[in-house]
Every structure is written in C-alpha cells, then in structure tokens.
Design a protein around this motif. Structure first.
Motif, PDB file in Angstrom:
ATOM      1  N   UNK A 129       0.830  -1.208   0.000  1.00 58.63           N
ATOM      2  CA  UNK A 129       0.000   0.000   0.000  1.00 58.63           C
ATOM      3  C   UNK A 129       0.865   1.260   0.000  1.00 58.63           C
ATOM      4  N   UNK A 130       2.022   1.208   0.659  1.00 57.00           N
ATOM      5  CA  UNK A 130       2.950   2.344   0.641  1.00 57.00           C
ATOM      6  C   UNK A 130       3.448   2.609  -0.777  1.00 57.00           C
ATOM      7  N   UNK A 131       3.805   1.537  -1.492  1.00 59.70           N
ATOM      8  CA  UNK A 131       4.289   1.695  -2.866  1.00 59.70           C
ATOM      9  C   UNK A 131       3.197   2.297  -3.750  1.00 59.70           C
ATOM     10  N   UNK A 132       1.961   1.885  -3.531  1.00 62.62           N
ATOM     11  CA  UNK A 132       0.863   2.427  -4.344  1.00 62.62           C
ATOM     12  C   UNK A 132       0.547   3.870  -3.960  1.00 62.62           C
ATOM     13  N   UNK A 133       0.657   4.205  -2.689  1.00 60.36           N
ATOM     14  CA  UNK A 133       0.428   5.593  -2.272  1.00 60.36           C
ATOM     15  C   UNK A 133       1.425   6.538  -2.941  1.00 60.36           C
ATOM     16  N   UNK A 134       2.668   6.105  -3.028  1.00 59.40           N
ATOM     17  CA  UNK A 134       3.686   6.941  -3.649  1.00 59.40           C
ATOM     18  C   UNK A 134       3.362   7.217  -5.113  1.00 59.40           C
ATOM     19  N   UNK A 135       2.828   6.223  -5.808  1.00 60.85           N
ATOM     20  CA  UNK A 135       2.443   6.447  -7.211  1.00 60.85           C
ATOM     21  C   UNK A 135       1.150   7.270  -7.288  1.00 60.85           C
ATOM     22  N   UNK A 136       0.222   7.034  -6.359  1.00 58.16           N
ATOM     23  CA  UNK A 136      -1.068   7.728  -6.383  1.00 58.16           C
ATOM     24  C   UNK A 136      -0.920   9.238  -6.225  1.00 58.16           C
ATOM     25  N   UNK A 137       0.123   9.666  -5.541  1.00 55.77           N
ATOM     26  CA  UNK A 137       0.346  11.107  -5.344  1.00 55.77           C
ATOM     27  C   UNK A 137       0.441  11.861  -6.670  1.00 55.77           C
ATOM     28  N   UNK A 138       0.822  11.174  -7.732  1.00 52.03           N
ATOM     29  CA  UNK A 138       1.061  11.824  -9.019  1.00 52.03           C
ATOM     30  C   UNK A 138      -0.215  11.974  -9.854  1.00 52.03           C
ATOM     31  N   UNK A 139      -1.297  11.312  -9.457  1.00 54.87           N
ATOM     32  CA  UNK A 139      -2.590  11.400 -10.140  1.00 54.87           C
ATOM     33  C   UNK A 139      -2.415  11.198 -11.651  1.00 54.87           C
ATOM     34  N   UNK A 140      -1.756  10.092 -12.013  1.00 53.37           N
ATOM     35  CA  UNK A 140      -1.425   9.815 -13.407  1.00 53.37           C
ATOM     36  C   UNK A 140      -2.643   9.356 -14.205  1.00 53.37           C
ATOM     37  N   UNK A 141      -2.662   9.739 -15.483  1.00 54.14           N
ATOM     38  CA  UNK A 141      -3.631   9.240 -16.448  1.00 54.14           C
ATOM     39  C   UNK A 141      -2.835   8.736 -17.649  1.00 54.14           C
ATOM     40  N   UNK A 142      -2.874   7.435 -17.903  1.00 57.27           N
ATOM     41  CA  UNK A 142      -2.142   6.870 -19.026  1.00 57.27           C
ATOM     42  C   UNK A 142      -3.012   6.911 -20.284  1.00 57.27           C
ATOM     43  N   UNK A 143      -2.404   7.093 -21.466  1.00 53.35           N
ATOM     44  CA  UNK A 143      -3.191   7.116 -22.712  1.00 53.35           C
ATOM     45  C   UNK A 143      -3.980   5.820 -22.893  1.00 53.35           C
ATOM     46  N   UNK A 144      -5.211   5.938 -23.374  1.00 53.82           N
ATOM     47  CA  UNK A 144      -6.042   4.756 -23.604  1.00 53.82           C
ATOM     48  C   UNK A 144      -5.421   3.883 -24.695  1.00 53.82           C
ATOM     49  N   UNK A 145      -5.495   2.560 -24.509  1.00 54.45           N
ATOM     50  CA  UNK A 145      -4.981   1.625 -25.502  1.00 54.45           C
ATOM     51  C   UNK A 145      -5.977   0.507 -25.807  1.00 54.45           C
ATOM     52  N   UNK A 146      -7.212   0.663 -25.329  1.00 58.60           N
ATOM     53  CA  UNK A 146      -8.253  -0.364 -25.533  1.00 58.60           C
ATOM     54  C   UNK A 146      -7.816  -1.716 -24.974  1.00 58.60           C
ATOM     55  N   UNK A 147      -7.099  -1.689 -23.856  1.00 59.52           N
ATOM     56  CA  UNK A 147      -6.593  -2.916 -23.253  1.00 59.52           C
ATOM     57  C   UNK A 147      -7.683  -3.638 -22.473  1.00 59.52           C
ATOM     58  N   UNK A 148      -7.588  -4.956 -22.418  1.00 62.20           N
ATOM     59  CA  UNK A 148      -8.409  -5.749 -21.507  1.00 62.20           C
ATOM     60  C   UNK A 148      -7.465  -6.491 -20.579  1.00 62.20           C
ATOM     61  N   UNK A 149      -7.447  -6.082 -19.331  1.00 67.69           N
ATOM     62  CA  UNK A 149      -6.593  -6.705 -18.315  1.00 67.69           C
ATOM     63  C   UNK A 149      -7.443  -7.732 -17.587  1.00 67.69           C
ATOM     64  N   UNK A 150      -7.304  -8.995 -17.998  1.00 67.96           N
ATOM     65  CA  UNK A 150      -8.179 -10.084 -17.569  1.00 67.96           C
ATOM     66  C   UNK A 150      -7.652 -10.727 -16.295  1.00 67.96           C
ATOM     67  N   UNK A 151      -8.315 -10.462 -15.191  1.00 69.89           N
ATOM     68  CA  UNK A 151      -7.863 -10.998 -13.904  1.00 69.89           C
ATOM     69  C   UNK A 151      -8.104 -12.494 -13.773  1.00 69.89           C
ATOM     70  N   UNK A 152      -8.993 -13.037 -14.593  1.00 71.25           N
ATOM     71  CA  UNK A 152      -9.228 -14.475 -14.516  1.00 71.25           C
ATOM     72  C   UNK A 152      -7.991 -15.261 -14.940  1.00 71.25           C
ATOM     73  N   UNK A 153      -7.111 -14.629 -15.709  1.00 68.40           N
ATOM     74  CA  UNK A 153      -5.903 -15.299 -16.180  1.00 68.40           C
ATOM     75  C   UNK A 153      -4.767 -15.256 -15.167  1.00 68.40           C
ATOM     76  N   UNK A 154      -5.004 -14.648 -13.998  1.00 66.96           N
ATOM     77  CA  UNK A 154      -3.969 -14.562 -12.961  1.00 66.96           C
ATOM     78  C   UNK A 154      -4.027 -15.827 -12.115  1.00 66.96           C
ATOM     79  N   UNK A 155      -3.021 -16.709 -12.206  1.00 67.58           N
ATOM     80  CA  UNK A 155      -3.085 -18.001 -11.501  1.00 67.58           C
ATOM     81  C   UNK A 155      -3.322 -17.887 -10.005  1.00 67.58           C
ATOM     82  N   UNK A 156      -2.659 -16.923  -9.347  1.00 62.38           N
ATOM     83  CA  UNK A 156      -2.778 -16.853  -7.898  1.00 62.38           C
ATOM     84  C   UNK A 156      -4.217 -16.549  -7.478  1.00 62.38           C
ATOM     85  N   UNK A 157      -4.960 -15.767  -8.259  1.00 62.68           N
ATOM     86  CA  UNK A 157      -6.340 -15.458  -7.896  1.00 62.68           C
ATOM     87  C   UNK A 157      -7.226 -16.689  -8.021  1.00 62.68           C
TER      88      UNK A 157
END
Length: 523
Positions: free
Chosen positions: A434-462
């Motif tokens: 959570x500390x690592x994510x807070x440090x990135x969150x401070x920047x309020x970044x918006x990445x360019x859209x790429x029409x990506x589908x980030x499929x969490x079902x493909x994550x073995x640990x989940x």
C-alpha cells in the motif's frame, strides 16, 4: 410508563440489526430479542440505502451462515465480478481500457435490492418470535453496569425496554456511539453522491464493437458486474438491482469533489455529460428515485465491544470506504463477534478476555482494510496502479480475511493466537504494498487509452486463492501459510511494475503467480 424486559435490545431494524437478530436466534433460540426501529415495515423495494453490492464474506454470511441462499438466488442478481473502465470524453466506449474478468471465479456474490432483503428478514424475525418494534421514536438511552434501558415513544404511550445487552445497529446515526462519545477520526477523506433511477442500465449496449463484446464468456452480461468508471481522485459505480432500478454513485476525494462543482443532481448530470457522456446518455428517460450527498463518509470508532453488555454493529461502528463494497462484510464480522459474546454469557461463561481479543481483532481487520483506501484515490484513474492494486487487494482479501471467515476461526481465540505470526507477515506485506501504491497515487497519473483488456481471470494466484475458499473443509493453518508465501513473492514484482521503467520478469516464479498479466499491465 410501561416497562418490558428482554435479554438483547437492538437499536436499528435495518440490515445490520435484523441479520444480528437472526444469527442470535439460530445460535441460541431461547434468547429474548427486541429490535427497535423508527421506520415501519414493509419498506420500499428500492429503499435509499448504500450497500447493494456484496463480496465473498458477506455473500457467505447471508447465504450460508444465515441460510438465505435461496432468497438471494430468487430475488437478487448474481454479480459478475468487479469491473473497471479507464477513459473519458470518448465517443466509443470500447476504446476505454478495461480491468475485470473474462469469466467468474465461481463463488457466488450478489447485487442486492436492500428493501426486498430487509422486508424478507423482517418476516423471518416475525416467524421466529423476535419482538420487532416499528415506528419507535427514541427518547433516552441509559447505559448501566449490568442493565441498560431504552425509552421510546410508541403512538400514544412511552415504553422502557430493559436488557442485559444493548446493540447499536442504527447505521450512521450511531445512537449509542454518540451517547458514549465513541467517534474517532481515521484521517481518510472521501465524499459520495449516490442516486437511483427507475431504469435498467445495460452497459453492454454502450458499444457494438464485436471484439469488445467477445471479451467475456457470458456475452451481454457486463451490466451484472459492479461496473466502475475511473478517474483521478474519483470513481463511479453502476449497480443493477433486481427491481429493474439502477444505483449510481460518484465517490471523490476532496480535490476531485472541489474540481467537479457537484452540489445537486443537475450539477451531477452536467459533470457526467462532460466527463462520461455514455453514462450520462444512459440516464435519458429515467426517473430519479432518490439523491443523497455524504461528505467525509469515512470514520473509526474507539470501541465496538464491551464486556459491560453493549456493542456496535455495521456502520454504527466504523466505516472505511465503499470501494470493494466492504460494508456488509463488516456487518458479518461484527455480528459474528457479538453473537459469540452474547451466546457465551448466556451459557454462563466469562467474556472478559474474549471481549478484549475480539476488539483487537476487529481493529486489526479494520485498519488493514483502511490501508486499501487512505491517500490512494489520486491513483484511481491510473490503469497500471489499479491493475496492480486489484490483484494485490484481492489476494490479501481472499488469502487472509476471507479465509479466516470461511474457516470459521475468527472467534476461536486459541486458533487465532496460533495464526498470529503468519498474520503479522501478511500485515507487513500489505503495508509495504500500500505504501508503494500511495507513492504512485500522489502523481494522479492518467495513461493514454490503448483499448486494453486486463483479464484478472488469467492470474493463476487469484484462481488458486478462490479455489481454496470452495473447499468444504479448509486447513486454515496450512492454507494461510501458503497464501502469505505467495503474497510475499508478489511484493517485489508489483513494486517494479509500479515504477516508471519496464519491470523485469521474475521468470518461472512470476509466471506461476501472475501469468501473462504483467504484459497487459505494462503495455
């Protein structure tokens, strides 16, 4: 003034209070219970209450612990996971980046119509002989050393209810909480605007792009997800309800709320038309059912359980944040602790030690949940941070807290003591992530859209963590150890992925834990 004696008085006949009464009746049928509620039943199906979406702990609690599975299957909607979209001001919704699942992990969760559920609970309690007092106006609360009194006005008379146990389940009103001065700040700032409309909003209709439609196994059922539109410092929920209505919420940190200028429904629609036109257009022709604004919704509580015979359940105690829909989880957790304390005392056992330990466990669960939100809203529009965050937060939730609840060990003091060293490792890993994510969150970044589908079902640990929860008999010690070991391996990989440079692959270890997910996240 009439006087009536009972064993347990519950202030508040909403979801927290009624589910506690039902759990107590199942645990000890001879316990006398009085529920005091200001409203009258039946309530409207689309009653204006936040908390329509359930996740695994609440779904297990309502479905299995309270035996409401058939009611949920018949009258509520099967939830199709949590789904996030990143993008704005686009004419084509398929251009948004999407974070979600292509198919369900398997454990059923639900979108609940609160009025329907609460009406059903009310009828169940009536059948079980619970003394349910509707239309009661509270006049006074007297908290004693061994006996507590509640004085209420009923029609043309006053009644004093005395009991050994007094439970505050009055939600944000916090009747007993205010009486005992238990409010506590938690330094997390969030604000919510929420409303319901009399229209079923089908998010699948927002794009006709065939590739986009084919991403998920159950085509045309994205609308059954808890759908989120994400941005820097804010997120929007879209939740379908069994009645055909749809719940909307816009949740913002202070900066996003100030920038939005939202104060009323007209402001809300203007902001939506500017930032998420597809969402605004979906409301055309709909009638507004209700509209509520809550500022600074998050809070803590000094104490929720007391051996003096009082306790707080649900939002009467502490509330962290609506993201991930944890509200009903904390109803389940607090009610399970309260039920055990009351049952033990009813059986003549001492509850002094258990009260202290349950309070510490509750505080630990709450503080680790609060870490998922505090100072992180700035990164909610950052697809990379959120792609990492959701996998990590799911892993922590399923691998630790849900595991403990499903294995039914949170009230087992000896077992929890044995598990404590592993739990401390999990807590340490969570704080680091959570500390690592807070440090990135401070920047309020918006990445360019790429029409990506980030499929969490493909994550073995989940898939693995979810599969453990489906086992009829869980070896909680072995499972927790395995889960935490996996989480500890995830931390350095995810820290790299949150950096500005391309993260290096960790080879076979990474593949076994998150598969090809890194490639989508880093695209």
């Amino acid at each position: 003034m009439q006087q009536r004696d009972t064993h347990v008085t519950i202030l508040g006949g909403g979801l927290a209070g009624m589910s506690l009464a039902l759990q107590l009746k199942y645990k000890r049928p001879n316990i006398g219970i009085t529920v005091i509620e200001k409203n009258s039943y039946p309530v409207n199906d689309t009653t204006a209450k936040v908390g329509e979406s359930t996740v695994e702990i609440a779904a297990h609690y309502f479905g299995d612990v309270l035996g409401l599975r058939s009611h949920f299957e018949q009258y509520h909607l099967r939830k199709h996971g949590l789904r996030l979209f990143f993008g704005s001001r686009s004419d084509e919704f398929s251009e948004y980046d999407e974070l979600g699942v292509s198919e369900l992990f398997g454990i059923p969760t639900y979108q609940i119509e609160r009025g329907v559920l609460e009406n059903y609970l009310h009828s169940r309690l009536m059948d079980l002989g619970v003394d349910f007092i509707s239309g009661a106006i509270l006049q006074n609360i007297v908290v004693g050393a061994r006996t507590h009194s509640v004085i209420v006005s009923l029609a043309e008379s006053e009644v004093c209810y005395t009991s050994r146990w007094l439970i505050d389940a009055s939600g944000r009103t916090g009747l007993l909480k205010r009486k005992l001065n238990l409010a506590k700040d938690n330094a997390h700032r969030g604000n919510a605007v929420f409303f319901r409309v009399d229209k079923t909003v089908i998010i699948d209709d927002w794009s006709g792009n065939s590739d986009w439609c084919d991403r998920i196994r159950d085509k045309g059922k994205r609308w059954l997800s808890t759908n989120h539109l994400m941005g820097p410092g804010y997120w929007i929920w879209i939740i379908p309800l069994g009645s055909g209505a749809t719940s909307f919420g816009i949740v913002m940190d202070d900066k996003a709320l100030s920038d939005s200028g939202i104060t009323c429904f007209d402001d809300t629609m203007e902001w939506l038309r500017e930032n998420h036109p597809q969402c605004a257009a979906s409301l055309d022709g709909a009638n507004l059912l209700d509209f509520v604004v809550i500022k600074n919704y998050s809070y803590d509580c000094k104490q929720v359980f007391s051996a003096d015979g009082w306790a707080l359940s649900g939002e009467a105690g502490a509330f962290a944040d609506p993201f991930y829909s944890p509200g009903s989880d904390y109803i389940a957790i607090s009610n399970t602790f309260i039920t055990q304390l009351i049952a033990d005392e009813f059986d003549g056992k001492s509850i002094e030690l258990k009260t202290v330990i349950f309070q510490k466990l509750y505080d630990s669960f709450y503080q680790n949940t609060l870490l998922l939100y505090k100072d992180l809203y700035g990164g909610f529009g950052d697809r990379r941070m959120m792609a990492v965050k959701l996998v990590w937060d799911y892993a922590y939730y399923w691998g630790v807290l849900t595991l403990l609840f499903y294995a039914d060990v949170i009230t087992d003091i000896e077992k929890m003591r044995d598990l404590n060293p592993i739990l401390m490792r999990a807590q340490k890993a969570n704080k680091r992530m959570q500390k690592a994510m807070r440090q990135r969150a401070e920047r309020r970044l918006i990445l360019p859209k790429k029409s990506l589908f980030m499929d969490q079902y493909l994550v073995p640990v989940l898939r693995e963590l979810n599969a453990v929860l489906k086992q009829p008999q869980i070896d909680v010690g072995s499972s927790l150890e395995t889960n935490v070991e996996k989480m500890e391996r995830m931390v350095p990989m995810f820290e790299q992925m949150l950096g500005d440079i391309s993260a290096e692959s960790h080879g076979d270890i990474e593949s076994s834990i998150i598969g090809d997910y890194r490639g989508y996240v880093m695209a």
